[in-house]
Design a protein around this motif. Sequence first.
Motif, PDB file in Angstrom:
ATOM      1  N   VAL A 111       0.849  -1.204   0.000  1.00  0.00           N
ATOM      2  CA  VAL A 111       0.000   0.000   0.000  1.00  0.00           C
ATOM      3  C   VAL A 111       0.876   1.242   0.000  1.00  0.00           C
ATOM      4  N   ARG A 112       1.912   1.219   0.853  1.00  0.00           N
ATOM      5  CA  ARG A 112       2.780   2.403   0.950  1.00  0.00           C
ATOM      6  C   ARG A 112       3.586   2.630  -0.314  1.00  0.00           C
ATOM      7  N   ALA A 113       3.796   1.559  -1.087  1.00  0.00           N
ATOM      8  CA  ALA A 113       4.518   1.719  -2.349  1.00  0.00           C
ATOM      9  C   ALA A 113       3.570   2.126  -3.468  1.00  0.00           C
ATOM     10  N   GLY A 114       2.297   2.283  -3.150  1.00  0.00           N
ATOM     11  CA  GLY A 114       1.354   2.796  -4.137  1.00  0.00           C
ATOM     12  C   GLY A 114       0.540   1.741  -4.869  1.00  0.00           C
ATOM     13  N   ALA A 115       0.521   0.518  -4.350  1.00  0.00           N
ATOM     14  CA  ALA A 115      -0.319  -0.509  -4.979  1.00  0.00           C
ATOM     15  C   ALA A 115      -1.789  -0.156  -4.726  1.00  0.00           C
ATOM     16  N   VAL A 116      -2.562  -0.058  -5.796  1.00  0.00           N
ATOM     17  CA  VAL A 116      -3.976   0.293  -5.619  1.00  0.00           C
ATOM     18  C   VAL A 116      -4.913  -0.805  -6.132  1.00  0.00           C
ATOM     19  N   ASN A 117      -4.337  -1.831  -6.746  1.00  0.00           N
ATOM     20  CA  ASN A 117      -5.185  -2.933  -7.209  1.00  0.00           C
ATOM     21  C   ASN A 117      -4.625  -4.238  -6.681  1.00  0.00           C
ATOM     22  N   TYR A 118      -5.428  -4.944  -5.931  1.00  0.00           N
ATOM     23  CA  TYR A 118      -5.005  -6.247  -5.411  1.00  0.00           C
ATOM     24  C   TYR A 118      -6.057  -7.271  -5.788  1.00  0.00           C
ATOM     25  N   PHE A 119      -5.659  -8.254  -6.549  1.00  0.00           N
ATOM     26  CA  PHE A 119      -6.554  -9.351  -6.936  1.00  0.00           C
ATOM     27  C   PHE A 119      -5.937 -10.636  -6.408  1.00  0.00           C
ATOM     28  N   ALA A 120      -6.752 -11.490  -5.795  1.00  0.00           N
ATOM     29  CA  ALA A 120      -6.173 -12.714  -5.244  1.00  0.00           C
ATOM     30  C   ALA A 120      -7.248 -13.743  -4.972  1.00  0.00           C
ATOM     31  N   TYR A 121      -6.794 -14.945  -4.751  1.00  0.00           N
ATOM     32  CA  TYR A 121      -7.666 -16.035  -4.346  1.00  0.00           C
ATOM     33  C   TYR A 121      -7.024 -16.670  -3.111  1.00  0.00           C
ATOM     34  N   PRO A 122      -7.817 -16.956  -2.074  1.00  0.00           N
ATOM     35  CA  PRO A 122      -7.200 -17.387  -0.807  1.00  0.00           C
ATOM     36  C   PRO A 122      -6.437 -18.715  -0.897  1.00  0.00           C
ATOM     37  N   ILE A 123      -5.339 -18.782  -0.188  1.00  0.00           N
ATOM     38  CA  ILE A 123      -4.623 -20.049  -0.008  1.00  0.00           C
ATOM     39  C   ILE A 123      -3.669 -19.901   1.183  1.00  0.00           C
ATOM     40  N   THR A 124      -3.616 -20.910   2.015  1.00  0.00           N
ATOM     41  CA  THR A 124      -2.677 -20.960   3.130  1.00  0.00           C
ATOM     42  C   THR A 124      -1.272 -21.153   2.565  1.00  0.00           C
ATOM     43  N   PRO A 125      -0.232 -20.560   3.092  1.00  0.00           N
ATOM     44  CA  PRO A 125      -0.140 -19.757   4.320  1.00  0.00           C
ATOM     45  C   PRO A 125       0.062 -18.264   4.070  1.00  0.00           C
ATOM     46  N   GLN A 126      -0.744 -17.664   3.222  1.00  0.00           N
ATOM     47  CA  GLN A 126      -0.570 -16.220   2.971  1.00  0.00           C
ATOM     48  C   GLN A 126      -1.887 -15.461   3.095  1.00  0.00           C
ATOM     49  N   ASN A 127      -2.902 -16.071   3.713  1.00  0.00           N
ATOM     50  CA  ASN A 127      -4.235 -15.458   3.716  1.00  0.00           C
ATOM     51  C   ASN A 127      -4.316 -14.118   4.441  1.00  0.00           C
ATOM     52  N   GLU A 128      -3.395 -13.871   5.368  1.00  0.00           N
ATOM     53  CA  GLU A 128      -3.466 -12.596   6.097  1.00  0.00           C
ATOM     54  C   GLU A 128      -3.217 -11.402   5.177  1.00  0.00           C
ATOM     55  N   VAL A 129      -2.552 -11.629   4.042  1.00  0.00           N
ATOM     56  CA  VAL A 129      -2.330 -10.516   3.114  1.00  0.00           C
ATOM     57  C   VAL A 129      -3.677 -10.001   2.614  1.00  0.00           C
ATOM     58  N   GLY A 130      -4.501 -10.933   2.128  1.00  0.00           N
ATOM     59  CA  GLY A 130      -5.813 -10.548   1.622  1.00  0.00           C
ATOM     60  C   GLY A 130      -6.701  -9.990   2.712  1.00  0.00           C
ATOM     61  N   GLU A 131      -6.655 -10.612   3.878  1.00  0.00           N
ATOM     62  CA  GLU A 131      -7.466 -10.142   5.003  1.00  0.00           C
ATOM     63  C   GLU A 131      -7.121  -8.689   5.320  1.00  0.00           C
ATOM     64  N   TYR A 132      -5.827  -8.413   5.336  1.00  0.00           N
ATOM     65  CA  TYR A 132      -5.353  -7.062   5.662  1.00  0.00           C
ATOM     66  C   TYR A 132      -5.760  -6.061   4.585  1.00  0.00           C
ATOM     67  N   LEU A 133      -5.563  -6.461   3.319  1.00  0.00           N
ATOM     68  CA  LEU A 133      -5.818  -5.514   2.227  1.00  0.00           C
ATOM     69  C   LEU A 133      -7.316  -5.288   1.996  1.00  0.00           C
ATOM     70  N   ALA A 134      -8.137  -6.277   2.353  1.00  0.00           N
ATOM     71  CA  ALA A 134      -9.592  -6.099   2.222  1.00  0.00           C
ATOM     72  C   ALA A 134     -10.042  -4.908   3.071  1.00  0.00           C
ATOM     73  N   ARG A 135      -9.369  -4.721   4.195  1.00  0.00           N
ATOM     74  CA  ARG A 135      -9.692  -3.600   5.082  1.00  0.00           C
ATOM     75  C   ARG A 135      -8.928  -2.336   4.673  1.00  0.00           C
ATOM     76  N   ARG A 136      -7.685  -2.512   4.291  1.00  0.00           N
ATOM     77  CA  ARG A 136      -6.769  -1.380   4.113  1.00  0.00           C
ATOM     78  C   ARG A 136      -6.939  -0.669   2.767  1.00  0.00           C
ATOM     79  N   LEU A 137      -7.112  -1.423   1.689  1.00  0.00           N
ATOM     80  CA  LEU A 137      -7.117  -0.779   0.370  1.00  0.00           C
ATOM     81  C   LEU A 137      -8.251   0.228   0.178  1.00  0.00           C
ATOM     82  N   PRO A 138      -9.476  -0.055   0.652  1.00  0.00           N
ATOM     83  CA  PRO A 138     -10.528   0.961   0.502  1.00  0.00           C
ATOM     84  C   PRO A 138     -10.173   2.292   1.168  1.00  0.00           C
ATOM     85  N   GLU A 139      -9.339   2.236   2.220  1.00  0.00           N
ATOM     86  CA  GLU A 139      -8.927   3.479   2.899  1.00  0.00           C
ATOM     87  C   GLU A 139      -8.108   4.398   1.996  1.00  0.00           C
TER      88      GLU A 139
END
Lengths: 187, 362
Positions: free
Chosen positions: B17-45
């Motif tokens: 986000v801090r580097a300016g990423a404004v589009n995140y597309f993903a499909y869940p898979i362990t062990p990286q699911n916290e990335v999507g969880e975090y960005l689902a909240r953070r990117l709309p901000e």
Amino acid sequence: MKQYEVTMAGFGGQGVMVAGQLLAYSGIKEGKNVVWLPSYGPEMRGGTAYCTVVISDVRIGSPIINNPTACCVFNRPSFDKFAPKVKSGGLLIVNSSLISASADRTDITQILIPANQMALEGGSVRSTNVAMLGCFIAATGIVEHKTMLKVLEEKLGAKKALLEINMNVFDAGYHFGISAVGERSHA
Amino acid sequence: MAKILMKGNEAIAEAAVRAGAVNYFAYPITPQNEVGEYLARRLPEVGGVFLQAESEVAVGNMLFGAASTGKRVFTTSSSPGISLMQEAISYMAGAQLPVVLLNIMRGGPGLGGILPAQSDYFQATKGGGHGDYRLLVLAPSTIQEAVDLTMLAFHLADKYRNPVMIIGDGMIGQMMEPVEFPDSYTEPELPPKTWAATGADGRKPQVVKSLFLDPIALEKNNILLHEKYQAMKREEIRFECYKTAPKNKILLVAYGTMARICQTAIDELEGEGISVGLFRPITCFPFPEEALYAEATKSNIETVLTIEMSMGQMVEDVERVVARQRPVKFFGRTGGIVPSPEEVIQQIKQILASGQPTKVKV
């Protein structure tokens, strides 16, 4: 202290992950290097959940610790799994409310603490983890008592009632630990 | 900014986000699911788009589409999910699209397991998709480095108009360490994205494609890509040496979390009077060829020992670079089993005694 490693282990819901995180936050506050690593492997229901925290004055290498300096075990399966793994000369803290055993080892220090009961008496059984943590900090001095209180305040500050319970239970665990270590050093 | 305790997955998400990423597309898979969880909240901000796609195949093509507009795009996945994106990755490399991908590697092949592994090194550095292309591949070994390299990845993707992949294992994703984000983020200036499809009102349409039916045009594109990879080799090599010293007989080579485990082994051996050094590639492509060759062929070095959480992948690059000037040995564990510092120590002692590592008994 150069480096200290502790594994917190119990069943899901006992707050072992949070206990480890609180310890890690305290370590950062005191300017130390920390790593918190959870178990995330496949586990069966009722099995063990655990995390390992490394606190160090120097750069931390391996986050994986097979033989930690200390273990806090919250339930019987964790006791069975981790009691044999504590490094020789290390520390084992056993939640005696749920574990009616002590390790058959003379090369480590053991403290049996009725953490569930202590938490219940303090206002909430959900604070069992904080009782264990208090005891651990008293026995090791790895971070200061006041640092942990500050972390609890920061994390729970908005929930005054919960904060009070946790601070009380933490203190109870801490004093239990102090007297356990005291007795040992007098023996 | 003060140091905060963050999980690797979340720290990487915040860095994006801090580097300016404004589009995140993903499909869940362990062990990286916290990335999507975090960005689902953070990117709309920050006015960004979080989109959970219907599959990783769709993710790959969404990346292609969004990157074509010149916006910074990002996805994260784990091994099987990254495999599903390979077609689109090849297309993006061919069409020269900047995109950042994170692979929190898990044990394979196939659906494998969910525990840490480094067995996608070939896939990341040698292709994975079809055609003559390369990804720029970065391998962090701490959460702070994961943050720094994630921010750098977006810059490098734009600089080279090429997909950049960050590879970590489940430990990088799951562990928490103190991290510090820069108070303000500035990066070297980049040329304007005159190639981007931003709406053709008042100008000629832009074409972003990897299709070149004319063989001369296709070869021209391949040569252009090749020149970019050569430029990466000149400008983007990153590595670290740990306790390399004139009395060492063995040089370890390891990357990512495995390198940290080797550091612990090295520190413990030091206490026993055995001195060993470590060479840690931070860029896996471009591979730090010259620097490794220089370290490995120092007159005191008798053996190079590569350690990976795989059956031996990076070791092929090490062998290529060392070019039989020294014996290159290998030790690895797979399936989510992580070599412990004790195992690494045992292998080193074994090599010092007999010249050979011991085989893993299962």
